[in-house]
Design a protein around this motif. Structure first.
Motif, PDB file in Angstrom:
ATOM      1  N   GLY A 111      40.642  46.392  29.687  1.00 22.50           N
ATOM      2  CA  GLY A 111      39.863  47.614  29.926  1.00 22.50           C
ATOM      3  C   GLY A 111      38.811  47.428  30.988  1.00 22.50           C
ATOM      4  N   ALA A 112      38.138  46.274  30.951  1.00 21.55           N
ATOM      5  CA  ALA A 112      37.085  46.041  31.951  1.00 21.55           C
ATOM      6  C   ALA A 112      37.703  45.946  33.350  1.00 21.55           C
ATOM      7  N   THR A 113      38.844  45.234  33.457  1.00 20.32           N
ATOM      8  CA  THR A 113      39.521  45.137  34.761  1.00 20.32           C
ATOM      9  C   THR A 113      39.876  46.528  35.274  1.00 20.32           C
ATOM     10  N   GLU A 114      40.376  47.376  34.374  1.00 23.89           N
ATOM     11  CA  GLU A 114      40.774  48.743  34.776  1.00 23.89           C
ATOM     12  C   GLU A 114      39.567  49.566  35.193  1.00 23.89           C
ATOM     13  N   ASN A 115      38.475  49.476  34.409  1.00 26.98           N
ATOM     14  CA  ASN A 115      37.282  50.277  34.742  1.00 26.98           C
ATOM     15  C   ASN A 115      36.691  49.850  36.082  1.00 26.98           C
ATOM     16  N   ILE A 116      36.695  48.536  36.346  1.00 26.62           N
ATOM     17  CA  ILE A 116      36.158  48.061  37.632  1.00 26.62           C
ATOM     18  C   ILE A 116      37.035  48.558  38.784  1.00 26.62           C
ATOM     19  N   MET A 117      38.363  48.453  38.625  1.00 24.72           N
ATOM     20  CA  MET A 117      39.278  48.936  39.684  1.00 24.72           C
ATOM     21  C   MET A 117      39.027  50.410  39.954  1.00 24.72           C
ATOM     22  N   LEU A 118      38.927  51.190  38.858  1.00 24.78           N
ATOM     23  CA  LEU A 118      38.810  52.646  38.994  1.00 24.78           C
ATOM     24  C   LEU A 118      37.490  53.044  39.645  1.00 24.78           C
ATOM     25  N   THR A 119      36.461  52.223  39.447  1.00 29.28           N
ATOM     26  CA  THR A 119      35.163  52.525  40.069  1.00 29.28           C
ATOM     27  C   THR A 119      35.153  52.064  41.521  1.00 29.28           C
ATOM     28  N   ALA A 120      35.795  50.915  41.776  1.00 31.68           N
ATOM     29  CA  ALA A 120      35.706  50.261  43.100  1.00 31.68           C
ATOM     30  C   ALA A 120      36.544  50.965  44.161  1.00 31.68           C
ATOM     31  N   VAL A 121      37.515  51.794  43.756  1.00 29.95           N
ATOM     32  CA  VAL A 121      38.395  52.407  44.777  1.00 29.95           C
ATOM     33  C   VAL A 121      37.598  53.315  45.718  1.00 29.95           C
ATOM     34  N   LYS A 122      36.430  53.804  45.236  1.00 24.96           N
ATOM     35  CA  LYS A 122      35.607  54.693  46.075  1.00 24.96           C
ATOM     36  C   LYS A 122      34.322  53.988  46.535  1.00 24.96           C
ATOM     37  N   ALA A 123      34.251  52.669  46.399  1.00 19.82           N
ATOM     38  CA  ALA A 123      33.028  51.952  46.811  1.00 19.82           C
ATOM     39  C   ALA A 123      32.963  51.902  48.342  1.00 19.82           C
ATOM     40  N   LYS A 124      31.711  51.592  48.837  1.00 15.78           N
ATOM     41  CA  LYS A 124      31.551  51.541  50.302  1.00 15.78           C
ATOM     42  C   LYS A 124      31.802  50.118  50.772  1.00 15.78           C
ATOM     43  N   GLY A 125      33.041  49.644  50.666  1.00 13.24           N
ATOM     44  CA  GLY A 125      33.365  48.271  51.070  1.00 13.24           C
ATOM     45  C   GLY A 125      34.376  47.668  50.108  1.00 13.24           C
ATOM     46  N   THR A 126      34.460  46.334  50.122  1.00 10.55           N
ATOM     47  CA  THR A 126      35.507  45.643  49.364  1.00 10.55           C
ATOM     48  C   THR A 126      34.949  44.974  48.114  1.00 10.55           C
ATOM     49  N   THR A 127      35.608  45.222  46.989  1.00  9.18           N
ATOM     50  CA  THR A 127      35.233  44.599  45.699  1.00  9.18           C
ATOM     51  C   THR A 127      36.302  43.578  45.338  1.00  9.18           C
ATOM     52  N   ILE A 128      35.849  42.433  44.822  1.00  6.69           N
ATOM     53  CA  ILE A 128      36.789  41.395  44.384  1.00  6.69           C
ATOM     54  C   ILE A 128      36.563  41.118  42.898  1.00  6.69           C
ATOM     55  N   ILE A 129      37.642  41.133  42.138  1.00  4.51           N
ATOM     56  CA  ILE A 129      37.547  40.784  40.703  1.00  4.51           C
ATOM     57  C   ILE A 129      38.229  39.437  40.519  1.00  4.51           C
ATOM     58  N   THR A 130      37.496  38.460  39.959  1.00  2.00           N
ATOM     59  CA  THR A 130      38.149  37.182  39.623  1.00  2.00           C
ATOM     60  C   THR A 130      38.253  37.066  38.105  1.00  2.00           C
ATOM     61  N   ASN A 131      39.236  36.284  37.647  1.00  4.15           N
ATOM     62  CA  ASN A 131      39.582  36.181  36.225  1.00  4.15           C
ATOM     63  C   ASN A 131      39.943  37.565  35.670  1.00  4.15           C
ATOM     64  N   ALA A 132      40.651  38.341  36.507  1.00  9.65           N
ATOM     65  CA  ALA A 132      41.075  39.691  36.113  1.00  9.65           C
ATOM     66  C   ALA A 132      42.214  39.605  35.102  1.00  9.65           C
ATOM     67  N   ALA A 133      42.372  40.643  34.279  1.00  9.86           N
ATOM     68  CA  ALA A 133      43.539  40.712  33.387  1.00  9.86           C
ATOM     69  C   ALA A 133      44.791  40.876  34.248  1.00  9.86           C
ATOM     70  N   LYS A 134      45.904  40.292  33.801  1.00  6.46           N
ATOM     71  CA  LYS A 134      47.136  40.284  34.608  1.00  6.46           C
ATOM     72  C   LYS A 134      48.256  41.103  33.961  1.00  6.46           C
ATOM     73  N   GLU A 135      47.900  41.905  32.954  1.00 12.93           N
ATOM     74  CA  GLU A 135      48.928  42.664  32.225  1.00 12.93           C
ATOM     75  C   GLU A 135      49.720  43.581  33.159  1.00 12.93           C
ATOM     76  N   PRO A 136      50.993  43.850  32.848  1.00 13.87           N
ATOM     77  CA  PRO A 136      51.815  44.755  33.676  1.00 13.87           C
ATOM     78  C   PRO A 136      51.196  46.141  33.827  1.00 13.87           C
ATOM     79  N   GLU A 137      50.414  46.549  32.830  1.00 17.88           N
ATOM     80  CA  GLU A 137      49.793  47.884  32.890  1.00 17.88           C
ATOM     81  C   GLU A 137      48.731  47.933  33.989  1.00 17.88           C
ATOM     82  N   ILE A 138      48.142  46.769  34.308  1.00 19.19           N
ATOM     83  CA  ILE A 138      47.178  46.713  35.425  1.00 19.19           C
ATOM     84  C   ILE A 138      47.930  46.923  36.735  1.00 19.19           C
ATOM     85  N   GLU A 139      49.100  46.282  36.842  1.00 18.78           N
ATOM     86  CA  GLU A 139      49.915  46.450  38.066  1.00 18.78           C
ATOM     87  C   GLU A 139      50.352  47.889  38.229  1.00 18.78           C
ATOM     88  N   ASP A 140      50.720  48.521  37.089  1.00 18.76           N
ATOM     89  CA  ASP A 140      51.204  49.910  37.169  1.00 18.76           C
ATOM     90  C   ASP A 140      50.070  50.835  37.613  1.00 18.76           C
TER      91      ASP A 140
END
Ligand code: EPZ
Length: 429
Positions: free
Chosen positions: A177-206
């Motif tokens: 959930g945290a990986t998803e929330n960060i992705m969903l927030t970062a898509v509109k950020a003013k620059g590049t966000t990097i997540i390390t130790n992110a969840a790797k579940e197939p649902e994240i890829e989807d």
């Protein structure tokens, strides 16, 4: 059948009546993934127009998300397994308590409301049957991205005063959930966000595939490091949801527990990479071809010995209960170690009422395989526990009545119809 009137909605308290001891046979289509549909429904808020989602399962958790979208001012219509969501006229950025409480994972709306509206107000998701469901990883990441968050009277007030700050976020645990929330927030950020130790579940890829189709720039989803380059605008798209790997594991457990041969249509083999070996250790023949998986179970399963739940690609915690149900009649001892949630053994007492011999010590459960299970009245207390009781009742002699089927309907689309099509004697009463 007990009918409870609540607000303007009527809740029908359903039960299953299962006559066990029958072999299953045939082929079933695996439904779309609940845990992919939910974050993608939230993600439609980032596009200010229409998206079309195919292969969406008909689930109460999906209905709860649709109610939230409609409350926010979006249009959402379903025809069979296709959902059309139009978020053009969205006008609210708050989710009231009663809608938040309907579904634990509604915290997934937090990031998208901040990204679209610059602010969000929603009540804390509270705990659930699996124990406390903290969101500290979500909140610390969003604060790192410049979001001001205050918690008052069980409510979260969030404001992105100076927009969303691109950040390098190291998760202490690969939270889905945290990986998803960060992705969903970062898509509109003013620059590049990097997540390390992110969840790797197939649902994240989807989710990342859906977002990239909408115009986002995300790379590395499914790996430990995800890079999200912020963009100005996202556009609605059409997307087909991946199959539900946990529902696949559930049907496989039902087949294995009844010494059956069954084919599942619509599986992605590498999503089951930690699940298939467990069934092979238990003595099942598994073959995969062109998106279909055939499981052929022996008369009596061997114990798969040790199963420890881990973040993907390890053995999924969501499959623990249903695989435990399958091992109840296997020969020998099976040891389960539940490493993800702190109380995910509520199904054990109910499985023991069916004649299983399971002992729990903290996060360890030991199943001593018995020769027979016998039908009884049992009660389900959570989603995967309910599925485990269905799996076990299919292999029990006699009739089993399972109450609390509303838990099952959160994640399984017309499961009694799926099982009936395989020859099971399951009635909804
Ligand atoms: C998702 O829940 C799934 N739900 C769960 O499926 C699944 O069991 C879980 O991931 C693990 O795979 C959806 O995708 C809707 P987490 P989520 O954040 O995101 C702790 C089902 O049966 N944690 O990976 O809530 C947390 O308490 C459901 O379909 C924190 O401590 O899972 C748990 O112990 C059940 N702080 C562990 O991490 C946080 O901020 C895993 O949680 C977040 C999580």
């Amino acid at each position: 059948m007990r009918v409870e009137i609540f607000c303007e909605r009527v809740f029908v308290v359903a039960k299953f009546l299962v006559s066990g001891g029958r072999k299953l046979s045939g082929e079933v289509k695996v439904q779309g993934s609940k845990n992919s549909t939910l974050p993608i429904l939230a993600a439609t808020i980032l596009c200010e127009d229409e998206s079309v989602l195919f292969n969406c399962p008909k689930l109460s958790d999906v209905d709860a998300s649709i109610r939230i979208l409609r409350y926010l001012g979006c249009r959402a219509t379903r025809s069979d397994s296709t959902l059309v969501v139009d978020t053009t006229d969205m006008k609210r950025s708050d989710i009231p308590h009663e809608l938040m409480r309907e579904m634990r994972s509604s915290i997934i709306f937090l990031g998208v409301l901040i990204a679209r509206c610059g602010r969000a107000k929603l009540s804390l998701p509270g705990g659930c049957e699996l124990g406390p469901r903290p969101i500290d990883l979500h909140l610390s990441a969003l604060r790192q991205m410049g979001i001001e968050i205050t918690e008052q009277h069980g409510e979260l007030f969030c404001v992105a005063t100076d927009g969303i700050k691109p950040s390098k976020i190291a998760l202490s645990f690969p939270s889905v959930g945290a990986t998803e929330n960060i992705m969903l927030t970062a898509v509109k950020a003013k620059g590049t966000t990097i997540i390390t130790n992110a969840a790797k579940e197939p649902e994240i890829e989807d989710l990342a595939e859906f977002l990239n189709r909408c115009g986002a720039k995300i790379s590395g989803a499914g790996e430990s490091t995800i890079v999200i380059e912020g963009v100005q605008k996202l556009y609605g798209c059409s997307h087909s949801i991946i199959p539900d790997r946990i529902v696949a594991a559930t049907i496989m457990s039902a087949a294995a527990g009844t010494s059956s041969k069954v084919t599942l249509d619509g599986v992605i083999q590498n999503h089951l990479s930690a699940i298939v070996p467990v069934f092979e250790q238990a003595g099942c023949d598994i073959s995969c071809k062109d998106g279909k998986l055939t499981i052929d179970a022996p008369y009596r399963l061997r114990s798969p010995k040790l199963i420890r739940t881990m973040p993907y690609p390890g053995f999924p915690t969501d499959a623990q209960a249903v695989v435990m149900a399958m091992t109840c009649k296997s020969s020998g001892l099976t040891v389960f170690v539940e490493n993800i949630f702190e109380s995910r053994y509520k199904h054990v007492d109910e499985l023991n009422r069916l004649g299983a011999n399971i002992k729990v010590e903290g996060k360890v459960a030991v199943v001593d395989g018995v020769r027979h299970l016998s039908g009884a009245n049992v009660h389900s207390l959570d989603l995967r526990g309910a599925a485990a009781l269905v799996v076990a009742s299919l292999s029990a002699q006699g009739n089993t009545q399972i109450s609390g089927i509303n838990h099952l309907e959160r994640g399984y689309d017309e499961f009694e119809v799926v099982l009936q099509s395989l020859g099971a004697d399951v009635k909804r009463i």
